[in-house]
Design an enzyme around this catalytic site. Structure first.
Site, PDB file in Angstrom:
ATOM      1  N   ASP A 137      25.732  48.828  33.987  1.00 42.73           N
ATOM      2  CA  ASP A 137      26.108  47.488  34.437  1.00 42.73           C
ATOM      3  C   ASP A 137      27.410  47.604  35.209  1.00 42.73           C
ATOM      4  OD1 ASP A 137      28.296  46.422  32.185  1.00 42.73           O
ATOM      5  OD2 ASP A 137      26.724  47.668  31.290  1.00 42.73           O
ATOM      6  N   GLU A 189      31.178  36.267  25.851  1.00 45.90           N
ATOM      7  CA  GLU A 189      32.325  37.006  25.326  1.00 45.90           C
ATOM      8  C   GLU A 189      33.528  36.106  25.046  1.00 45.90           C
ATOM      9  OE1 GLU A 189      33.319  40.935  27.043  1.00 45.90           O
ATOM     10  OE2 GLU A 189      31.751  40.502  28.526  1.00 45.90           O
TER      11      GLU A 189
END
Length: 276
Positions: free
Chosen positions: A7, A88
């Site tokens: 990623d 997150e």
């Protein structure tokens, strides 16, 4: 069995290595005001090397529906792409996480939607175990493919080396991942037109699409893009470069005529020329 991927975000290069990879997840947006300036180029690199492409959005406190709209506007996902919510920020609740995923699924029903979060968020902040079409779990303390959770997972981010996050997907092959990502409907590619079709001077939009794909996979031996829909010497040189690259990367052991024009079905299918 698993397949490998990475990623990337704005911190990574647009010309990242794709050797041995089957997929790439690219950061697209964050909140309602940030777009990764390298998103388009990083996506193009993945597409050019035949990877399954994912786009992810880093959620911030605020309207989830507005962030979904912003994400889709800037990610511009293609057929067979995966969409992901990056959860997150502790200011985004589990209920808001669920709201984002459900709204994204409704707004983009043709795409798989997954949740990315770390093990702490999954075990200690989540209350519903809702992750859309799959869970992308970050657990760098576990070996690849063995995250320390009991819930079924689809992707596992297991390490960061050389400034790049590494992942595996829980599929037996790249083809299985692609089929899942496209919801069982394989992206449309031009079928092999036959050896006799590849004659110098032929004009067709398929030739232009082939030109673009050869450039995308790093086999650009064209002098210009003028009349790119007409088969010429640039197509021959570029396609032969693609044959040599495919031969080396897949250890085919081809020599002589097998590496020369005209194209064969195997390398044509692997080039994935879009259906026009």
């Amino acid at each position: 069995m698993t397949v490998s991927g990475i990623d990337v975000a704005s911190y990574q290069s647009t010309d990242y290595s794709t050797a041995g990879l089957s997929f790439v997840m690219v950061k697209a947006t964050e909140g309602s005001s940030y777009v990764n300036p390298r998103h388009a180029a990083q996506v193009a690199t993945g597409r050019g090397h035949g990877l399954v492409v994912g786009h992810y959005h880093f959620a911030r406190p605020g309207s989830m529906t507005a962030q979904v709209t912003y994400f889709l506007q800037h990610a511009a996902p293609g057929t067979g792409d995966v969409l992901a919510l990056d959860w997150e920020d502790a200011g985004v609740s589990g209920a808001e996480k669920d709201e984002f995923i459900k709204h994204l699924q409704a707004a983009s029903p043709a795409h798989r939607v997954v949740l990315y979060c770390n093990r702490d968020f999954w075990l200690n902040r989540d209350r519903t175990s809702f992750c859309g079409d799959g869970l992308w779990i970050a657990d760098p303390n576990a070996p690849a493919g063995h995250p320390q959770i009991t819930h079924p997972w689809t992707f596992h981010q297991y390490s960061e080396t050389g400034g790049v996050d590494h992942d595996v997907a829980n599929f037996a092959s790249a083809a299985a991942l692609r089929t899942w990502a496209s919801k069982g409907h394989a992206p449309a590619y031009e079928p092999f037109p036959g050896v006799a079709w590849f004659t110098v001077g032929r004009r067709s939009p398929i030739v232009a699409a082939m030109h673009d794909r050869l450039v995308a996979v790093g086999c650009n031996h064209y002098q210009s893009s003028a009349n790119k829909d007409v088969i010429g010497s640039g197509d021959i040189a570029s396609y032969e470069a693609w044959q040599r690259k495919y031969n080396a990367e897949h250890h085919k052991g081809w020599t002589g005529a097998a590496l020369k024009w005209p194209p064969g079905k195997e390398t044509w299918d692997a080039l994935r020329v879009p259906n026009v």
